[in-house]
Design a protein around this motif. Structure first.
Motif, short mmCIF file in Angstrom:
data_model
loop_
_atom_site.label_atom_id
_atom_site.label_comp_id
_atom_site.label_asym_id
_atom_site.label_seq_id
_atom_site.Cartn_x
_atom_site.Cartn_y
_atom_site.Cartn_z
N ILE A 7 0.76 -1.27 -0.06
CA ILE A 7 0.09 0.01 -0.05
C ILE A 7 0.84 1.20 0.01
N ILE A 8 0.66 2.10 -1.01
CA ILE A 8 1.38 3.56 -0.85
C ILE A 8 0.33 4.36 -0.17
N GLY A 9 0.72 5.07 0.74
CA GLY A 9 -0.08 6.10 1.35
C GLY A 9 -0.43 5.69 2.80
N GLY A 10 -0.04 6.50 3.68
CA GLY A 10 -0.52 6.40 5.23
C GLY A 10 -1.63 7.18 5.76
N GLY A 11 -2.15 7.77 4.86
CA GLY A 11 -3.67 8.31 5.33
C GLY A 11 -4.66 7.45 5.71
N VAL A 12 -6.09 8.30 5.72
CA VAL A 12 -7.20 7.32 6.11
C VAL A 12 -7.50 6.16 5.43
N SER A 13 -7.44 6.23 3.91
CA SER A 13 -7.62 5.23 3.13
C SER A 13 -6.53 4.20 3.06
N GLY A 14 -5.31 4.43 3.09
CA GLY A 14 -4.35 3.56 3.26
C GLY A 14 -4.17 2.61 4.50
N MET A 15 -4.26 3.22 5.58
CA MET A 15 -4.36 2.69 6.93
C MET A 15 -5.50 1.76 7.22
N GLN A 16 -6.62 2.16 6.64
CA GLN A 16 -8.00 1.35 7.05
C GLN A 16 -7.84 0.14 5.83
N CYS A 17 -7.10 0.09 4.75
CA CYS A 17 -6.99 -0.86 3.80
C CYS A 17 -5.95 -1.85 4.66
N ALA A 18 -4.85 -1.15 5.33
CA ALA A 18 -3.93 -2.20 6.02
C ALA A 18 -4.55 -2.95 7.28
N LEU A 19 -5.26 -2.12 7.84
CA LEU A 19 -5.96 -2.74 9.05
C LEU A 19 -7.05 -3.74 8.76
N VAL A 20 -7.73 -3.83 7.62
CA VAL A 20 -8.59 -4.75 7.43
C VAL A 20 -7.84 -5.99 6.77
N LEU A 21 -6.73 -5.74 5.99
CA LEU A 21 -5.74 -6.95 5.23
C LEU A 21 -5.27 -7.55 6.72
N GLY A 22 -4.76 -6.71 7.54
CA GLY A 22 -4.19 -7.36 8.81
C GLY A 22 -5.11 -8.30 9.47
#
Length: 201
Positions: A7-22
């Motif tokens: 994921i490229i980008g640590g804003g709202v959408s990027g971190m939410q994407c990472a949290l769900v994948l995690g």
């Protein structure tokens, strides 16, 4: 190491994407996946945001606190996700089904790339110029941009979410966009079986 998703980008959408994948880390189809997020946040619109209208956030929540707390949440709950700090992406190119992501410090390879960036100019990542179009849901005088996509998918294994995907700059919309991309990726990993992840009490 080749990432399964970067994921490229640590804003709202990027971190939410990472949290769900995690949160799918214990699912058989995701347990062995290598996931990374390049946490470049200097251009995030959260830096100057104040939130009073977001369900689940206390009134007067400050955006810069969400950036800090989001990284902590990700590292505490899903330490398997590699957080890449203080690097800026210079280019993204695909060769034979693998994306090469070059930053100002390193070169990474990934099977899937998610672009979770904001919609401001200039867009400086080389290799993606052909996908840039005027933003469809912002005031024309602000001259915002987005990447051409079909339901977040730019092309096979290349996704975008948040305002760069054509969404409005609203916290809940950006978070939902990131979660949507994550569940699409989980569905892909789960052999096309539609997938979502919820923890239960």
């Amino acid at each position: 190491m080749i990432f399964d998703c970067l994921i490229i980008g640590g804003g709202v959408s990027g971190m939410q994407c990472a949290l769900v994948l995690g949160s799918a880390k214990n699912k058989p189809f995701a347990i062995d996946k290598n996931i990374g997020i390049i946490m470049h946040q200097r251009a995030s619109h959260l830096e100057n945001a104040l939130f009073n209208n977001v369900l689940g956030l206390p009134p007067k929540t400050v955006g810069k606190d969400i950036l800090t707390e989001g990284k902590e949440q990700l590292s505490i709950l899903y330490a398997e996700i590699h957080q890449i700090e203080k690097e800026k992406v210079i280019s993204v190119n695909e060769l034979e089904g693998i994306f090469k992501v070059i930053t100002n410090k390193n070169v990474y390879q990934s099977k899937i790339v998610v672009l979770a960036l904001n919609y401001s100019k200039p867009f400086t990542i080389k290799g993606l110029e052909t996908y840039i179009i005027p933003h469809k849901k912002s005031n024309i005088e602000k001259d915002r941009i987005q990447l051409k996509n079909d339901d977040h998918l730019i092309k096979k294994d290349l996704y975008c979410c948040g305002t760069i995907a054509g969404h409005r700059s609203q916290f809940a919309i950006a978070a939902g966009s990131g979660a949507s991309v994550a569940t699409d990726i989980l569905t892909l990993w789960n052999h096309g079986n539609h997938t979502k992840v919820h923890d239960k009490i």
